[in-house]
Design an enzyme around this catalytic site. Structure first.
Site, PDB file in Angstrom:
ATOM      1  N   SER A  32       0.834  -1.200   0.000  1.00 32.91           N
ATOM      2  CA  SER A  32       0.000   0.000   0.000  1.00 32.91           C
ATOM      3  C   SER A  32       0.868   1.248   0.000  1.00 32.91           C
ATOM      4  O   SER A  32       1.846   1.329   0.727  1.00 32.91           O
ATOM      5  CB  SER A  32      -0.873   0.039   1.253  1.00 32.91           C
ATOM      6  N   HIS A  50      -5.357  -1.734  -5.699  1.00 28.17           N
ATOM      7  CA  HIS A  50      -4.239  -2.590  -6.097  1.00 28.17           C
ATOM      8  C   HIS A  50      -4.343  -2.855  -7.589  1.00 28.17           C
ATOM      9  O   HIS A  50      -5.295  -3.470  -8.053  1.00 28.17           O
ATOM     10  CB  HIS A  50      -4.273  -3.940  -5.353  1.00 28.17           C
ATOM     11  N   HIS A  69      -3.681 -11.426  -1.845  1.00 25.78           N
ATOM     12  CA  HIS A  69      -3.558 -11.732  -0.422  1.00 25.78           C
ATOM     13  C   HIS A  69      -4.322 -13.005  -0.094  1.00 25.78           C
ATOM     14  O   HIS A  69      -5.318 -13.332  -0.732  1.00 25.78           O
ATOM     15  CB  HIS A  69      -4.126 -10.574   0.424  1.00 25.78           C
ATOM     16  N   TYR A  92      -6.204 -13.360   2.423  1.00 22.19           N
ATOM     17  CA  TYR A  92      -7.553 -13.023   2.914  1.00 22.19           C
ATOM     18  C   TYR A  92      -8.563 -12.826   1.789  1.00 22.19           C
ATOM     19  O   TYR A  92      -9.764 -12.777   2.028  1.00 22.19           O
ATOM     20  CB  TYR A  92      -7.541 -11.781   3.817  1.00 22.19           C
ATOM     21  N   GLU A  93      -8.074 -12.710   0.553  1.00 25.21           N
ATOM     22  CA  GLU A  93      -9.002 -12.591  -0.572  1.00 25.21           C
ATOM     23  C   GLU A  93      -9.627 -13.940  -0.903  1.00 25.21           C
ATOM     24  O   GLU A  93     -10.574 -14.000  -1.681  1.00 25.21           O
ATOM     25  CB  GLU A  93      -8.279 -12.039  -1.808  1.00 25.21           C
ATOM     26  N   ALA A 150       2.626  -2.240   4.069  1.00 23.93           N
ATOM     27  CA  ALA A 150       2.192  -1.356   5.141  1.00 23.93           C
ATOM     28  C   ALA A 150       1.878  -2.266   6.324  1.00 23.93           C
ATOM     29  O   ALA A 150       1.322  -3.346   6.142  1.00 23.93           O
ATOM     30  CB  ALA A 150       0.951  -0.590   4.718  1.00 23.93           C
ATOM     31  N   MET A 194      -0.655  -8.398   6.843  1.00 26.71           N
ATOM     32  CA  MET A 194      -1.437  -9.485   6.244  1.00 26.71           C
ATOM     33  C   MET A 194      -0.795 -10.033   4.974  1.00 26.71           C
ATOM     34  O   MET A 194      -1.469 -10.636   4.139  1.00 26.71           O
ATOM     35  CB  MET A 194      -2.854  -8.983   5.924  1.00 26.71           C
ATOM     36  N   SER A 195       0.510  -9.812   4.818  1.00 25.50           N
ATOM     37  CA  SER A 195       1.189 -10.287   3.606  1.00 25.50           C
ATOM     38  C   SER A 195       2.630 -10.659   3.958  1.00 25.50           C
ATOM     39  O   SER A 195       2.964 -10.840   5.125  1.00 25.50           O
ATOM     40  CB  SER A 195       1.187  -9.180   2.545  1.00 25.50           C
ATOM     41  N   ASN A 255       0.355   2.730  10.878  1.00 21.59           N
ATOM     42  CA  ASN A 255      -0.514   3.021  12.035  1.00 21.59           C
ATOM     43  C   ASN A 255       0.043   2.301  13.248  1.00 21.59           C
ATOM     44  O   ASN A 255       0.814   1.354  13.106  1.00 21.59           O
ATOM     45  CB  ASN A 255      -1.937   2.496  11.762  1.00 21.59           C
ATOM     46  N   HIS A 298      -9.008   1.286   7.079  1.00 19.66           N
ATOM     47  CA  HIS A 298      -8.155   1.090   5.903  1.00 19.66           C
ATOM     48  C   HIS A 298      -7.751   2.455   5.341  1.00 19.66           C
ATOM     49  O   HIS A 298      -6.638   2.635   4.843  1.00 19.66           O
ATOM     50  CB  HIS A 298      -8.900   0.267   4.851  1.00 19.66           C
TER      51      HIS A 298
END
Ligand code: HPA
Length: 277
Positions: free
Chosen positions: A31, A62, A84, A86-87, A114, A211-212, A235, A247
């Site tokens: 990101s 993306h 990802h 999670y997709e 990120a 998450m990656s 963050n 997000h």
């Protein structure tokens, strides 16, 4: 030949038919760094959708394509957009691009993302050189081993190559860009963590959460692709402040840090290339 390798070879054939370019460094941009590829000297572009059997991302913001070109004369392939776990893609799909870039000829994989800052000393906008990782998502190596790429039980004692890390560290120093260094933990997402989960991962030794990346780094190590990675701390992780996470906030901080991040990545690539044998 394994089924998985057959699929990879098909993707590779698609690439070979369309692109005549051998990259030295492969980059996966997280990101905020999505447009980086637009700013380099481009030699060719290959949309993921034009590669038979290649997974295509569903996340807004993306893009989905490989950009081939030059960063300060260094031959690179940049993944503009990644898929990802999670997709809903199987891990095999998530790491297929890493393996494909290995087949393209890349010697080094440069991962960026990120991430949420877990370490109390971190601030939003910091950069963190990834020293090591904890992968809490399933290993991408589960299932039939691709013997053509690597061994069944690969060593993971130097996932983020020590020598390459020192190159990035020196680069940041020369640019006067402060660089944290710590352990990245990958959870599956897509939900952000609860405060209790953040306390847990801190206890486990994590400094940043995302998450990656960790699964991609495992696949890269498996196939002998030297790996280096930087997180942009977009963050503070959940529970450090009592502000809910969005997000939009993650994206905004990553965008704000992007110019400096770009500079760090550019100079690091140029210096890393000097260490490719
Ligand atoms: N948690 C998980 N993934 C993330 C975060 C976070 O706080 N920030 C950016 N990606």
């Amino acid at each position: 030949m394994s089924k998985r390798y057959e699929r990879l070879e098909k993707c590779y054939k698609c690439f070979k038919e369309k692109i005549d370019f051998t990259p030295d460094v492969a980059l996966i941009l997280g990101s905020g760094l999505g447009d980086y590829a637009d700013s380099i000297e481009q030699a060719a572009v290959l949309d993921y959708k034009d590669i038979e059997g290649f997974p295509v991302s569903t996340v807004a913001g993306h893009k989905g394509r490989f950009v081939f070109g030059y960063i300060g004369g260094v031959k690179v392939v940049i993944m503009q957009g990644r898929v990802h776990y999670y997709e809903g893609y199987p891990m095999e799909d998530v790491v297929l691009p890493v393996r494909l870039m290995k087949l393209m000829g890349a010697k080094v994989l440069f991962l960026t993302n990120a991430a949420g800052g877990v370490n109390f000393n971190y601030h939003a906008g910091d950069f963190m050189l990834i020293s090591d990782q904890i992968c809490m998502a399933p290993s991408p190596l589960i299932g039939e081993n691709i013997d053509e790429l690597g061994v069944r039980f690969p060593d993971m004692s130097n996932i983020y190559d020590k020598e390459l890390r020192s190159v990035v560290r020196d680069t940041a120093k020369a640019l006067n860009i402060p660089l944290q260094e710590g352990v990245y933990i990958q959870l599956t997402g897509p939900n952000y963590e609860s405060p209790a989960e953040i306390r847990m991962v801190r206890t486990l030794g994590a400094d940043a959460v995302g998450m990656s990346t960790a699964c991609e780094a495992i696949a890269a190590n498996h196939c002998g692709l030297k790996t280096v990675g930087i997180s942009c701390i977009s963050n503070l992780a959940c529970g450090i402040t009592d502000k809910p996470l969005t997000h939009a906030e993650v994206q905004e901080t990553a965008d704000r840090a992007a110019p400096l991040f770009r500079q760090l990545v550019t100079e690091s690539v140029i210096n890393l290339a000097k260490h490719i044998k």
